[in-house]
Design an enzyme around this catalytic site. Sequence first.
Site, PDB file in Angstrom:
ATOM      1  N   LYS A 142     -27.702  48.144  98.912  1.00 39.76           N
ATOM      2  CA  LYS A 142     -26.893  47.091  99.113  1.00 39.76           C
ATOM      3  C   LYS A 142     -25.652  47.382  99.765  1.00 39.76           C
ATOM      4  O   LYS A 142     -25.095  48.533  99.808  1.00 39.76           O
ATOM      5  CB  LYS A 142     -26.661  46.308  97.758  1.00 39.76           C
ATOM      6  CG  LYS A 142     -28.129  45.548  97.379  1.00 39.76           C
ATOM      7  CD  LYS A 142     -27.846  44.621  96.339  1.00 39.76           C
ATOM      8  CE  LYS A 142     -29.440  43.952  95.914  1.00 39.76           C
ATOM      9  NZ  LYS A 142     -28.965  43.057  94.772  1.00 39.76           N
ATOM     10  N   ARG A 168     -34.464  48.549  90.078  1.00 41.00           N
ATOM     11  CA  ARG A 168     -35.348  47.834  91.458  1.00 41.00           C
ATOM     12  C   ARG A 168     -34.615  48.514  92.719  1.00 41.00           C
ATOM     13  O   ARG A 168     -33.562  48.479  92.969  1.00 41.00           O
ATOM     14  CB  ARG A 168     -35.043  46.502  91.438  1.00 41.00           C
ATOM     15  CG  ARG A 168     -35.810  45.760  92.518  1.00 41.00           C
ATOM     16  CD  ARG A 168     -35.388  44.206  92.656  1.00 41.00           C
ATOM     17  NE  ARG A 168     -36.271  43.419  93.418  1.00 41.00           N
ATOM     18  CZ  ARG A 168     -35.909  43.252  94.635  1.00 41.00           C
ATOM     19  NH1 ARG A 168     -34.666  43.639  95.034  1.00 41.00           N
ATOM     20  NH2 ARG A 168     -36.613  42.370  95.418  1.00 41.00           N
TER      21      ARG A 168
END
Length: 302
Positions: free
Chosen positions: A237, A271
């Site tokens: 991210k 995740r």
Amino acid sequence: MSSQGSLPPEPLACGRFTLTFERPLVMGILNATPDSFSDGGRYIAFGDALRRAEQMMLDGVDIIDIGGESTRPGAPPVPLDEELERVIPLVEKLKDANVPLSIDTYKPEVMRAALAAGADLINDIWGFRMPGAIDAVRGSDCGLCVMHMLGEPQTMQVSEPDYVDVVREVREFLAERCAELEAAGVAKARISVDPGFGFGKAVLEHNYALLSHLPETAPEVAAGVAPYPILAGMSRKSMLGALVNRPAPERVAASVAAAVCAAERGAAIIRVHDVAPTVDALKVWAAMRDALAGGAFRHEMH
């Protein structure tokens, strides 16, 4: 300050499985989408997605999270029929692979169809706020992941996200959502929570506050009660890209470092896109943790 204490999370009831947390579990991301921020289009073809799932299982994945709609900032919504066509055949094909299957969706219709096809967990970025979402899951035995998001994918990063106290506000939001689920008859043992890294958060300030205070993002529970399992999703991210100045596909090392940080801060589920290096790194982290707990390093430390 959260009252989580040092208790580990209790096992998570997750459809056909019961997930335990002696170590952090690795959730592998399977994006059956053409426009994911990191690997969009690579696994849109059914055969490619299956091969990706098979590789993740060889790499030691604990949960496979299947998504048919990108939730990157600015992503447009996907029509219901298209999302169903992307995810339901994968669930049907993988349901006998002896690995828990998670569906990344906020649409009640997709939730119902996925559960009927054999999914074990519903991972909802909207925190089961959509009309009908709670009804879609309340009567099943699936696990749930309740995520915090400020705004919505189309607009959440357009204006600077604003919080007075991001950790407290995330915790209060998740507490409200968990309370509503439990009031509807969903057992606490089915619920996990996700602070929503990157979903309506300032890239550095808010995301790293949440990471450093990860245990405090979970809803407070009574003394002696095990906390809700926390899912941490930071893989590739912008909060990592802002530090390492690399495009998303080149953030593997940063993602692995973030996974280890999350494990150290108490994440129960992590995740990730990159299963094999994450599994390896967490094995090293767990060996260090276990050795410290057993006193193996006592001589060197003194």
